[in-house]
Scaffold this motif. Sequence first.
Motif, PDB file in Angstrom:
ATOM      1  N   ASN A  11      -5.584  -0.320   0.806  1.00  0.00           N
ATOM      2  CA  ASN A  11      -4.320  -0.839   0.999  1.00  0.00           C
ATOM      3  C   ASN A  11      -4.617  -1.921   2.088  1.00  0.00           C
ATOM      4  O   ASN A  11      -5.015  -1.652   3.124  1.00  0.00           O
ATOM      5  CB  ASN A  11      -3.345   0.099   1.542  1.00  0.00           C
ATOM      6  CG  ASN A  11      -1.960  -0.527   2.001  1.00  0.00           C
ATOM      7  OD1 ASN A  11      -0.931   0.226   2.733  1.00  0.00           O
ATOM      8  ND2 ASN A  11      -1.536  -1.778   1.258  1.00  0.00           N
ATOM      9  N   ASN A  64       5.697  -7.844   3.771  1.00  0.00           N
ATOM     10  CA  ASN A  64       5.250  -7.613   2.516  1.00  0.00           C
ATOM     11  C   ASN A  64       4.757  -8.869   1.985  1.00  0.00           C
ATOM     12  O   ASN A  64       5.017 -10.035   2.358  1.00  0.00           O
ATOM     13  CB  ASN A  64       6.102  -7.257   1.485  1.00  0.00           C
ATOM     14  CG  ASN A  64       6.254  -5.447   1.640  1.00  0.00           C
ATOM     15  OD1 ASN A  64       5.367  -4.727   2.039  1.00  0.00           O
ATOM     16  ND2 ASN A  64       7.506  -4.766   1.384  1.00  0.00           N
ATOM     17  N   GLN A  72       8.030  -0.639   8.445  1.00  0.00           N
ATOM     18  CA  GLN A  72       6.923   0.342   8.710  1.00  0.00           C
ATOM     19  C   GLN A  72       5.662   0.079   7.583  1.00  0.00           C
ATOM     20  O   GLN A  72       5.966  -0.346   6.607  1.00  0.00           O
ATOM     21  CB  GLN A  72       7.449   1.772   8.420  1.00  0.00           C
ATOM     22  CG  GLN A  72       6.597   3.031   8.713  1.00  0.00           C
ATOM     23  CD  GLN A  72       5.970   3.152  10.087  1.00  0.00           C
ATOM     24  OE1 GLN A  72       5.285   2.215  10.558  1.00  0.00           O
ATOM     25  NE2 GLN A  72       6.455   3.908  10.860  1.00  0.00           N
ATOM     26  N   ASN A 157      10.680   3.194   7.052  1.00  0.00           N
ATOM     27  CA  ASN A 157      10.943   2.418   5.967  1.00  0.00           C
ATOM     28  C   ASN A 157      11.505   3.447   4.756  1.00  0.00           C
ATOM     29  O   ASN A 157      10.981   4.700   4.905  1.00  0.00           O
ATOM     30  CB  ASN A 157       9.712   1.666   5.273  1.00  0.00           C
ATOM     31  CG  ASN A 157       8.311   2.501   4.956  1.00  0.00           C
ATOM     32  OD1 ASN A 157       8.492   3.621   5.640  1.00  0.00           O
ATOM     33  ND2 ASN A 157       7.362   2.050   4.404  1.00  0.00           N
ATOM     34  N   ASN A 190      10.568   2.482  -1.785  1.00  0.00           N
ATOM     35  CA  ASN A 190       9.027   2.562  -2.064  1.00  0.00           C
ATOM     36  C   ASN A 190       9.380   4.097  -2.804  1.00  0.00           C
ATOM     37  O   ASN A 190       9.929   4.971  -2.533  1.00  0.00           O
ATOM     38  CB  ASN A 190       8.329   2.998  -0.836  1.00  0.00           C
ATOM     39  CG  ASN A 190       8.101   1.694  -0.090  1.00  0.00           C
ATOM     40  OD1 ASN A 190       7.452   0.736  -0.294  1.00  0.00           O
ATOM     41  ND2 ASN A 190       8.690   1.684   1.114  1.00  0.00           N
ATOM     42  N   ALA A 216      -3.279   2.581  -1.857  1.00  0.00           N
ATOM     43  CA  ALA A 216      -2.662   3.746  -0.991  1.00  0.00           C
ATOM     44  C   ALA A 216      -1.490   3.333  -0.269  1.00  0.00           C
ATOM     45  O   ALA A 216      -1.154   2.017   0.078  1.00  0.00           O
ATOM     46  CB  ALA A 216      -3.929   4.117   0.126  1.00  0.00           C
ATOM     47  N   CYS A 217      -0.691   4.282   0.303  1.00  0.00           N
ATOM     48  CA  CYS A 217       0.526   3.999   0.911  1.00  0.00           C
ATOM     49  C   CYS A 217       0.726   5.147   1.961  1.00  0.00           C
ATOM     50  O   CYS A 217       0.934   6.249   1.794  1.00  0.00           O
ATOM     51  CB  CYS A 217       1.841   3.783   0.296  1.00  0.00           C
ATOM     52  SG  CYS A 217       3.295   3.559   1.003  1.00  0.00           S
ATOM     53  N   GLY A 218       0.548   4.958   3.228  1.00  0.00           N
ATOM     54  CA  GLY A 218       0.405   5.632   4.180  1.00  0.00           C
ATOM     55  C   GLY A 218       1.824   6.403   4.580  1.00  0.00           C
ATOM     56  O   GLY A 218       1.915   7.557   4.707  1.00  0.00           O
TER      57      GLY A 218
HETATM   58  N1  LIG Z   1       5.806  -1.589   0.843  1.00  0.00           N
HETATM   59  C1  LIG Z   1       6.259  -1.027   2.200  1.00  0.00           C
HETATM   60  C2  LIG Z   1       5.597  -1.556   3.328  1.00  0.00           C
HETATM   61  C3  LIG Z   1       4.148  -0.866   3.481  1.00  0.00           C
HETATM   62  C4  LIG Z   1       3.822   0.410   3.429  1.00  0.00           C
HETATM   63  C5  LIG Z   1       2.469   0.641   3.590  1.00  0.00           C
HETATM   64  N2  LIG Z   1       1.534   0.371   2.404  1.00  0.00           N
HETATM   65  C6  LIG Z   1       2.102   2.029   4.106  1.00  0.00           C
HETATM   66  O1  LIG Z   1       0.973   2.317   4.237  1.00  0.00           O
HETATM   67  O2  LIG Z   1       3.092   2.691   4.535  1.00  0.00           O
HETATM   68  C7  LIG Z   1       7.644  -1.145   2.238  1.00  0.00           C
HETATM   69  O3  LIG Z   1       8.253  -2.159   1.752  1.00  0.00           O
HETATM   70  O4  LIG Z   1       8.564  -0.348   3.058  1.00  0.00           O
END
Ligand SMILES: N[C@@H](CCC[C@H](N)C(=O)O)C(=O)O
Length: 274
Positions: A11, A64, A72, A157, A190, A216-218
Motif C-alpha cells: 500500500n 486518497n 485515517q 475511517n 472501505n 493492503a489496508c491497515g
Molecule cells: N482509502 C481509505 C484511506 C486509506 C486506508 C489505508 N490504506 C489504510 O492502510 O488504512 C479511506 O478512504 O478511508
Amino acid sequence: MKFSKMHGLGNDFVIIDGINQKVNLSSKIISKLSNRNFGIGFDQLLLVESSRNNSCDFNYRVFNSNGNEVEQCGNGARCFARFVYLKGLTLKKNICVKTKNRIINLTLLNDNDVSVNMGEPIFDPKKIPFLCNKKKKRYKIHVNNNIITCGVLSMGNPHCILQEKNVSKSKIKILGPLLENNALFPEKINVSFMEVINNKHIKIRVYERDIGETQACGSGACACVAYGYLNGFLSQKVKVDLLGGSLDIFWEGLGKPLFMIGSATHVYDGDINI
Ligand SMILES: N[C@@H](CCC[C@H](N)C(=O)O)C(=O)O
C-alpha cells in the motif's frame, strides 16, 4: 517539492515534510501526482505538519489518490513514524499524532516494524457516516437485488466487512464499488472481504474508498479483527494475511484501543516541481 516514496505491505505512499517546506496541495495536484503513468504514483499522499496542540508531536493528514482528505490510514501511520524519525523531525521512537478525527500513538519497534495504537473501533452507527440508527453486530444491505450480510464500523475511517469462504474467488471488483458507493454510506466506505482460516488467522482483500483494491489496508485489517472478535469468531490476537504481506492485530474488546504491528518500508527520496 521534496518527498519520500514508502509503502506498508505494498500500500504505497508519497510522504511530504510540510514543516520544513511550504506545500500547497490542491486535490487537482494530488490527483496529478498520484497518476502512475504521468505522475509519481501512489495510493495515498501523507502530509507531515507541526502539531496544533501540546498533547501531540505532529499533525498527520491523509489524502486518497483522487485528492479527497480522509480520516485515517493505518499502513500510512507506520510509514509516517519511520519517515519523521529517518528525516530527523523527531528523535523519539514513540510519537503521538493527530489525524482528522482521532489521536493515535506510533512506536518504532526496530528497523522494520512499527506498532500503532489505532484507538477504539467505533460500532455506533450514529458516529459513522452510515444512514442507520439501530446498532447491530451484523447488518443486511440490499445490493443489486441481493441481500449482503456485513459488519459496519469505524477505525476513524468507515469500513464494511463481508465474510467469505475463499477470498481468492471474491467478486471484489463487482461488490466492492457497489458497497463503496451504497446510498447508506454518504461519505462512501472501505470494503473488506474476509476469509477465516482459524480464530487466530484470517486472509483479507480490501476494496478501498476512492482507490479500488489495494495490496493492503491497515485500517481494513483492524476493522476485520474488531468485527470478528465482537461476533465471537476471532480471538484477541489475530494474524491478518493481505495481498502484500501480513499484519498482527490485537484487541481486548469494547472500550479498549486496538493495536496493529507491521512493516514500514522506505523506497526512495525524490524532488518534483508542482
Ligand atoms: N482509502 C481509505 C484511506 C486509506 C486506508 C489505508 N490504506 C489504510 O492502510 O488504512 C479511506 O478512504 O478511508
